[in-house]
Scaffold this motif. Structure first.
Motif, PDB file in Angstrom:
ATOM      1  N   LYS A  79      -0.875  -3.267  11.220  1.00 48.13           N
ATOM      2  CA  LYS A  79      -2.699  -3.112  11.608  1.00 48.13           C
ATOM      3  C   LYS A  79      -2.701  -4.226  12.686  1.00 48.13           C
ATOM      4  CE  LYS A  79      -3.198  -4.119   7.010  1.00 48.13           C
ATOM      5  NZ  LYS A  79      -3.730  -4.556   6.066  1.00 48.13           N
TER       6      LYS A  79
ATOM      7  N   THR B 114       1.004  -1.361   0.149  1.00 46.14           N
ATOM      8  CA  THR B 114      -0.044   0.107  -0.140  1.00 46.14           C
ATOM      9  C   THR B 114       0.894   1.250   0.152  1.00 46.14           C
ATOM     10  OG1 THR B 114      -1.829  -1.306   1.101  1.00 46.14           O
ATOM     11  CG2 THR B 114      -1.744   1.298   1.291  1.00 46.14           C
TER      12      THR B 114
ATOM     13  N   ASP C 116      -7.319  -4.026   0.895  1.00 43.58           N
ATOM     14  CA  ASP C 116      -8.367  -3.675   1.832  1.00 43.58           C
ATOM     15  C   ASP C 116      -9.495  -3.281   1.777  1.00 43.58           C
ATOM     16  OD1 ASP C 116      -6.450  -4.764   3.976  1.00 43.58           O
ATOM     17  OD2 ASP C 116      -5.453  -3.018   4.479  1.00 43.58           O
TER      18      ASP C 116
ATOM     19  N   ASP D 280      -6.874  -1.622  -3.851  1.00 41.28           N
ATOM     20  CA  ASP D 280      -6.109  -2.043  -2.641  1.00 41.28           C
ATOM     21  C   ASP D 280      -7.024  -3.072  -2.152  1.00 41.28           C
ATOM     22  OD1 ASP D 280      -3.773  -1.184  -0.743  1.00 41.28           O
ATOM     23  OD2 ASP D 280      -5.664  -1.703   0.606  1.00 41.28           O
TER      24      ASP D 280
END
Ligand SMILES: Nc1ncnc2c1ncn2[C@@H]1O[C@H](COP(=O)(O)OP(=O)(O)O)[C@@H](O)[C@H]1O
Ligand SMILES: [Mg+2]
Length: 192
Positions: free
Chosen positions: A122, A21, A44, A42
């Motif tokens: 994350k 990313t 996510d 992306d």
């Protein structure tokens, strides 16, 4: 930009936290600043809309990649530069998408598992280690490394700009962007 741009999909594959990313965002800014038409897919973001409801089973992961691949294919054939950042752990399905799209650059965003786990951007590695989440790539699910990637970014040894510039150099070598852009970008790190 000058003449009409050619479409291409730049497919960044690698472990969670490897840097996909981050590199995509950097490339996106650089290319947009030169008025290239870009789209970003992306992992996510896609899982919140296009692939909402899919799990991380092998079957659903493959379905996720097929959907992303299909959209990337549509955009690429309309001369958009498509930046895809998604773990895409399985080799066969990456090859399938590559064959479908044609104008395709596979980028292996490579950082050792220990480094990704230390970054834990994350907090997911921690959760996977204590069993709060399952089927996590690198922990209890497979990642099949690309055998012949077009570009390899070793993000534990390179800066984001260095990794991104490797990709830009490949785009230039293959004629998707012009060399003027590349030299301008090399001389301009202000967008970081
Ligand atoms: N050369 C590099 N390329 C990309 N990210 C890097 C690099 N060096 C260090 N990093 C860091 O690694 C982390 C990668 O996170 P992210 O881009 O979210 O990974 P991914 O999208 O692959 O899960 C970021 O904190 C980023 O700043
Ligand atoms: Mg990411």
């Amino acid at each position: 930009m000058g003449e009409k741009q050619r479409g291409v999909t730049i497919w960044l594959t690698g472990l969670s936290g490897a840097g996909k990313t981050t590199i995509c965002r950097f490339l996106e800014k650089k290319l947009r600043s030169q008025e290239y038409k870009i789209e970003v897919l992306d992992g996510d973001v896609v899982r919140k809309n296009l692939s909402k409801g899919l799990t991380f089973s092998k079957e659903d992961r493959d379905e996720n990649i097929r959907r992303i691949g299909f959209v990337a294919h549509l955009l690429t054939r309309n001369n958009i530069i498509v930046l895809v950042s998604v773990i895409s752990p399985y080799r066969v399905i990456r090859e399938e998408v590559k064959a479908q799209i044609g104008d395709f650059i596979e980028v292996y965003v490579n950082a050792p598992l220990e480094v990704c786990e230390q970054r834990d951007v994350k907090g997911l590695y921690k959760k996977a280690r204590v069993g709060e989440i399952f089927d996590f790539t690198g922990i209890d699910d497979l990642y099949e490394i690309p055998l012949k990637p077009d570009v390899e970014c070793k993000t534990n040894q390179e800066s984001v700009a260095e990794s991104a510039n490797k990709i830009l150099s490949k785009l230039e070598e293959l004629g998707y962007i012009n060399s003027l852009l590349l030299s301008q970008l090399h001389n301009n790190y202000s967008l970081i």
